[in-house]
Write an enzyme that holds these catalytic residues in place. Structure first.
Site, PDB file in Angstrom:
ATOM      1  CB  SER A  70      -0.916   0.019   1.219  1.00 21.15           C
ATOM      2  OG  SER A  70      -1.674  -1.154   1.291  1.00 21.15           O
TER       3      SER A  70
HETATM    4  N1  SAH Z   1      -0.998  -3.925   3.631  1.00 21.33           N
HETATM    5  C1  SAH Z   1      -0.400  -4.694   2.589  1.00 21.33           C
HETATM    6  C2  SAH Z   1      -1.322  -4.672   1.387  1.00 21.33           C
HETATM    7  C3  SAH Z   1      -1.146  -5.785   0.484  1.00 21.33           C
HETATM    8  S1  SAH Z   1      -2.314  -5.827  -0.838  1.00 21.33           S
HETATM    9  C4  SAH Z   1       0.937  -4.101   2.241  1.00 21.33           C
HETATM   10  O1  SAH Z   1       1.097  -2.888   2.399  1.00 21.33           O
HETATM   11  O2  SAH Z   1       1.831  -4.802   1.798  1.00 21.33           O
HETATM   12  C5  SAH Z   1      -3.633  -6.723  -0.126  1.00 21.33           C
HETATM   13  C6  SAH Z   1      -3.326  -8.085   0.417  1.00 21.33           C
HETATM   14  O3  SAH Z   1      -4.567  -8.684   0.792  1.00 21.33           O
HETATM   15  C7  SAH Z   1      -2.717  -9.049  -0.599  1.00 21.33           C
HETATM   16  O4  SAH Z   1      -1.554  -9.600  -0.057  1.00 21.33           O
HETATM   17  C8  SAH Z   1      -3.785 -10.109  -0.803  1.00 21.33           C
HETATM   18  O5  SAH Z   1      -3.285 -11.400  -1.032  1.00 21.33           O
HETATM   19  C9  SAH Z   1      -4.527 -10.049   0.513  1.00 21.33           C
HETATM   20  N2  SAH Z   1      -5.883 -10.568   0.480  1.00 21.33           N
HETATM   21  C10 SAH Z   1      -6.837 -10.418  -0.474  1.00 21.33           C
HETATM   22  N3  SAH Z   1      -7.960 -11.058  -0.150  1.00 21.33           N
HETATM   23  C11 SAH Z   1      -7.714 -11.645   1.072  1.00 21.33           C
HETATM   24  C12 SAH Z   1      -8.487 -12.443   1.944  1.00 21.33           C
HETATM   25  N4  SAH Z   1      -9.743 -12.791   1.668  1.00 21.33           N
HETATM   26  N5  SAH Z   1      -7.922 -12.869   3.087  1.00 21.33           N
HETATM   27  C13 SAH Z   1      -6.646 -12.543   3.400  1.00 21.33           C
HETATM   28  N6  SAH Z   1      -5.870 -11.777   2.627  1.00 21.33           N
HETATM   29  C14 SAH Z   1      -6.399 -11.325   1.471  1.00 21.33           C
END
Ligand code: SAH
Length: 221
Positions: A70
């Site tokens: 993010s």
């Molecule tokens: N806060 C993280 C954002 C990553 S993007 C960062 O800054 O690195 C969002 C993340 O949510 C991804 O890794 C994706 O795999 C995860 N995600 C999507 N749907 C999900 C779910 N149902 N349960 C758990 N994780 C999920």
């Protein structure tokens, strides 16, 4: 990891990070605790080496598996909203991803429970947190749309991928006065804050337009 890796040099140096903090202030981030933690957290370590020099730009960047870390503004903003009513003990994060938001949260609350559906991302994030000596994070490989019922209720829940609707399960796992910060929607997403006022009374505030990867169901090994 050497001290130099941690502190960063050149495009990952303290000065570069200070410029990021100055930009966040201009964008309206006010919570000094949050700004301090963003200054101290080495975002470059959560990226591939080839992208590390861009770590303190205010953009989302790829972390593999079609996912992104993010953008610093959104990490700061969501954290600020989550903490606005005072300190929190136990927080659930849905979507560990790179672990950057997890590290930021772990510096500001007592205990973080973080769920991720893509196993290799979770493994990588776990290693990063260990290297940074962050020990107040529990991780689980699962579909976070279900929350983490065994660990609830939570004083705060932060979701970093967007569902079409707020999942019921997450509302159920909020403590009274607990706060849920979540992007919601398909094509047009809005950041929402939901506060559990009483057992069955929820107050929802729509905050701003955002752009997240979708919350997907199921898991990937
Ligand atoms: N806060 C993280 C954002 C990553 S993007 C960062 O800054 O690195 C969002 C993340 O949510 C991804 O890794 C994706 O795999 C995860 N995600 C999507 N749907 C999900 C779910 N149902 N349960 C758990 N994780 C999920």
């Amino acid at each position: 990891m050497t001290d130099l890796d941690l502190q960063g040099i050149g495009m990952t140096s303290r000065r570069t990070r200070e410029r990021m903090i100055a930009r966040l202030r201009e964008q309206g981030i006010k919570d000094e605790r949050v700004l301090e933690v963003l200054l101290a957290t080495p975002r470059h370590l959560f990226l591939d080496e080839a992208l590390a020099h861009r770590a303190y730009e205010d953009t989302a960047l790829p972390i593999g598996f079609n996912q992104t870390i993010s953008q610093p503004y959104i990490v700061a903003r969501m954290t600020e909203i989550l903490l606005a009513a005072g300190p929190l003990k136990k927080v659930l994060e849905v979507g560990t991803g790179s672990g950057y938001q997890t590290a930021v949260l772990a510096s500001l609350v007592h205990q973080v429970c973080s769920v991720e559906r893509i196993r290799p991302l979770q493994d990588r994030a776990r290693q990063k947190l260990q290297r940074l000596k962050i020990f107040n994070v529990m991780m689980r490989h699962s579909d976070g749309g279900m929350g983490w019922p065994e660990q609830g209720p939570f004083d705060g829940i932060l979701v970093t991928a967007a569902p079409e609707e707020v999942p019921e399960e997450l509302l159920e796992q909020l403590a009274i006065d607990g706060r849920l910060v979540i992007p919601v929607g398909g094509n047009r997403q809005q950041l929402k804050l939901v506060i559990r006022k009483e057992a069955r009374v929820f107050e929802t505030r729509v905050l701003e337009d955002v752009n997240f990867v979708p919350l997907l169901s199921g898991t990937i090994r």
